[in-house]
Design a protein around this motif. Structure first.
Motif, PDB file in Angstrom:
ATOM      1  N   SER A 219       0.918  -1.297   0.047  1.00 32.94           N
ATOM      2  CA  SER A 219      -0.034  -0.140   0.160  1.00 32.94           C
ATOM      3  C   SER A 219       0.729   1.136   0.026  1.00 32.94           C
ATOM      4  N   VAL A 220       2.119   1.187  -0.079  1.00 32.84           N
ATOM      5  CA  VAL A 220       3.015   2.500   0.107  1.00 32.84           C
ATOM      6  C   VAL A 220       3.194   2.866  -1.309  1.00 32.84           C
ATOM      7  N   LYS A 221       2.543   3.946  -1.477  1.00 31.18           N
ATOM      8  CA  LYS A 221       2.442   4.511  -2.785  1.00 31.18           C
ATOM      9  C   LYS A 221       3.118   6.065  -2.865  1.00 31.18           C
ATOM     10  N   ALA A 222       3.619   6.587  -1.783  1.00 30.65           N
ATOM     11  CA  ALA A 222       4.409   7.749  -1.626  1.00 30.65           C
ATOM     12  C   ALA A 222       5.706   7.648  -2.101  1.00 30.65           C
ATOM     13  N   PRO A 223       5.945   8.939  -2.967  1.00 34.48           N
ATOM     14  CA  PRO A 223       7.656   8.738  -3.481  1.00 34.48           C
ATOM     15  C   PRO A 223       8.486   8.353  -2.400  1.00 34.48           C
ATOM     16  N   THR A 224       9.370   7.657  -2.541  1.00 32.99           N
ATOM     17  CA  THR A 224      10.004   7.054  -1.460  1.00 32.99           C
ATOM     18  C   THR A 224      11.875   7.086  -1.678  1.00 32.99           C
ATOM     19  N   LEU A 225      12.691   7.604  -0.786  1.00 29.69           N
ATOM     20  CA  LEU A 225      13.936   7.528  -0.981  1.00 29.69           C
ATOM     21  C   LEU A 225      14.573   6.378   0.117  1.00 29.69           C
ATOM     22  N   VAL A 226      15.172   5.575  -0.654  1.00 30.07           N
ATOM     23  CA  VAL A 226      15.888   4.597   0.212  1.00 30.07           C
ATOM     24  C   VAL A 226      17.467   4.807  -0.066  1.00 30.07           C
ATOM     25  N   MET A 227      17.836   4.897   1.167  1.00 26.50           N
ATOM     26  CA  MET A 227      19.406   5.310   1.312  1.00 26.50           C
ATOM     27  C   MET A 227      20.415   4.317   2.103  1.00 26.50           C
ATOM     28  N   ASP A 228      21.337   4.263   1.952  1.00 25.42           N
ATOM     29  CA  ASP A 228      22.347   3.551   2.578  1.00 25.42           C
ATOM     30  C   ASP A 228      24.028   4.386   2.389  1.00 25.42           C
ATOM     31  N   GLY A 229      24.849   3.778   3.326  1.00 22.37           N
ATOM     32  CA  GLY A 229      26.044   4.220   3.394  1.00 22.37           C
ATOM     33  C   GLY A 229      27.045   3.566   2.746  1.00 22.37           C
ATOM     34  N   GLY A 230      27.902   4.369   2.182  1.00 25.46           N
ATOM     35  CA  GLY A 230      29.000   3.727   1.177  1.00 25.46           C
ATOM     36  C   GLY A 230      29.922   2.639   2.161  1.00 25.46           C
ATOM     37  N   LYS A 231      30.173   3.118   3.253  1.00 24.41           N
ATOM     38  CA  LYS A 231      30.994   2.256   4.238  1.00 24.41           C
ATOM     39  C   LYS A 231      30.413   1.310   4.951  1.00 24.41           C
TER      40      LYS A 231
END
Length: 276
Positions: A219-231
């Motif tokens: 049901s998640v329809k909102a624009p979403t930004l998924v992030m991680d760290g390079g280290k």
């Protein structure tokens, strides 16, 4: 500081800062506003947004009945279920006048995902390193992981609960976990041990070393930004990349030089751009 009231009557303490469109920040495990990775982030965002931070259930100045603690008007004896934390976040969002920009880090990202999935009004959703395990790059948590945490907490074995969480849940090396008891923050971590099953309830179903079920967060329809760290370790980065592929309106971004404890100076400009 102000308080909101969750659906079961629990008092949830929150803080508002700044002005502009509303942003709500969700902490991960073993943290609250007095010792939060999100504190510096809230300050950095407050020049352009109205930023809400809050103490999750059972932490800081919020209510929620720890094991073997008699209930009071601010800490009702409602048994814990993940839905209670979603209701707590919904109360903060209502106070903010939602829909909101919602950000969660670590297990707080899993809480934010669950809230968006349940229909809490979210305009944009940002997630940093939800600690899921979707492949064989690290061992999955054992099948009795959540029950073991529950048993340790119920027995009052707080130090053992924290060590078990850090070793089995987080995946830290044994020597690192053994040395943690000498850290100044050790007593604060033990004081929040009763909330570890709350975090595990959101995370453990996705720490089994398997791809996300097709129905997860449908049901998640909102624009979403998924992030991680390079280290950060490969297992958590793989999970973040897979989550961005799984969600229908998600993009994936790596913050160079960052670890699981992301620095506000690196994160705030990215969030500001995404939220605006």
């Amino acid at each position: 500081m102000s308080n909101v009231t969750s659906a079961d009557g629990t008092r949830i303490a929150c803080t508002r800062a700044g002005s502009g469109p509303p942003v709500v920040l969700v902490d991960g495990a073993l943290s609250h506003r007095a010792r939060s990775i999100n504190a510096g982030l809230a300050t950095a965002l407050a020049s352009r947004f109205t930023v809400y931070t809050y103490d999750r259930r059972g932490r800081g100045e919020s209510g929620g009945t720890p094991p073997s603690t008699p209930s009071t008007p601010s800490t009702p004896s409602t048994p814990f279920a993940p839905e209670r934390e979603v209701e707590d976040l919904a109360a903060v969002v209502a106070e903010a006048g939602g829909p909101v920009r919602l950000y969660g880090t670590s297990s707080g990202a899993a809480v934010a995902l669950a809230a968006a999935h349940s229909g809490v009004p979210v305009e944009r959703l940002a997630l940093y390193e939800p600690p899921f395990i979707v492949d064989a790059t690290r061992p999955p948590v054992p099948g009795d992981y959540l029950r073991t945490l529950d048993d340790l907490v119920a027995a009052g074995r707080r130090a053992e609960a924290v060590r078990y969480f850090m070793r089995v849940g987080v995946g830290l090396p044994g020597i690192v976990v053994a040395m943690m008891r000498f850290m100044p923050a050790w007593s604060s971590l033990k004081a929040l041990a009763h909330t570890l099953p709350y975090d595990a309830a959101f995370v453990a179903p996705y720490e089994l070393g398997r791809p996300y079920p097709a129905s997860s967060w449908a049901s998640v329809k909102a624009p979403t930004l998924v992030m991680d760290g390079g280290k950060s370790p490969s297992w958590i980065r793989n999970a973040a990349a897979a989550l961005a592929e799984h969600l229908p309106e998600a993009t994936y971004r790596t913050l160079d030089g960052q670890t699981h404890i992301v620095k506000p100076a690196a994160l705030a400009p990215v969030l500001e751009g995404f939220f605006r």
